[in-house]
Design a protein around this motif. Structure first.
Motif: not given
Length: 263
Positions: A198-201, A206-207, A245-247, A260-263
């Motif tokens: 979870n932390a790595e994803s 965020k990176l 999946r995250t990538a 920016m839609d994430i924000y």
């Protein structure tokens, strides 16, 4: 089991008559009979007296089993398909379930997340604000509350209401993101691995977001260089099943220019 059936079962267990229970409560035996047949229900102020008389809790008297409800909600979330490519279907499924579990804060929070996914054009911003306020009025869960603060801050920002966006932003604890790190450090076994992933994803997410924001301020040459860095990162993380999946999701947002839609 309904409240009347519960009262009857407890009365039988205690071996008292309807008349004896009625005398204790200072009501008629006919009123007790109506409760037990389902023709009427006891007034709310009677419930503590009944619980005391039967030596039980209000939760038991009302047949309230939180662990059972939690298990049912978990199954509903699995069946909804939330987190997939059809947030509209997930939202509809969860809204139907909400009829049986009104003001369940977890269901409401998941509906909020589905709505956010469908808010690319900003048309659902007012709905998101309304359901966010509803969650804040009913939840006692700090994690849900913080997620709502995030959604409210981002939605108000999208609406151009910066003062309200910053109001909710300031409610988010600055070190909230460290939870998974701490959990990974103090847990062990499968729980440790889950929190590590979870932390790595989250770090990957965020990176990439911060890299995009750097890109927003760069000149054309800088943008090209940052694009190259980002795609190298996507290719690297997609090699690993835990982060693929995250990538992939972040790469899709990046390519479409919609990060920016994430924000």
């Amino acid at each position: 089991m309904n409240i009347g059936a519960k009262i009857k079962a407890y009365r039988k267990e205690k071996r008292v008559t309807q008349e004896e229970l009625a005398e204790y409560l200072h009501i008629s035996s006919q009123a007790v009979s109506k409760w037990e047949t389902g023709a009427s229900c006891p007034d709310i102020d009677m419930l503590p007296k009944l619980a005391i008389y039967f030596g039980t809790t209000l939760d038991s008297l009302l047949d309230f089993d939180q662990s059972r409800i939690d298990a049912e909600i978990e199954e509903i979330l699995k069946e909804s398909g939330r987190g997939g490519k059809d947030p509209a279907r997930s939202e509809a499924y969860l809204r139907q379930a909400l009829k049986n579990y009104p003001n369940n804060d977890l269901l409401l929070t998941c509906i909020l997340e589905d709505m956010e996914q469908q808010n690319g054009d900003g048309s659902r911003s007012a709905e998101i604000i309304a359901i966010g306020e509803r969650i804040l009025n009913c939840t006692n869960d700090d994690a849900n509350r913080i997620d709502v603060y995030r959604a409210m801050a981002e939605t108000y920002h999208r609406m151009g209401e910066q003062a309200m966006a910053e109001y909710y932003l300031e409610k988010i604890p600055g070190l909230h993101f460290m939870y998974y790190e701490i959990a990974a450090a103090i847990k062990s076994g499968a729980a440790r691995i889950e929190n590590v992933e979870n932390a790595e994803s989250l770090c990957i997410d965020k990176l990439i977001c911060m890299l995009w924001m750097r890109r927003l301020e760069a000149d054309d040459a800088g943008k090209a260089e940052i694009d190259e860095q980002a795609h190298a990162m996507f290719d690297f993380f997609k090699q690993y099943p835990a982060y693929r999946r995250t990538a992939e999701v972040m790469e899709e947002y990046w390519t479409d220019g919609n990060l920016m839609d994430i924000y």
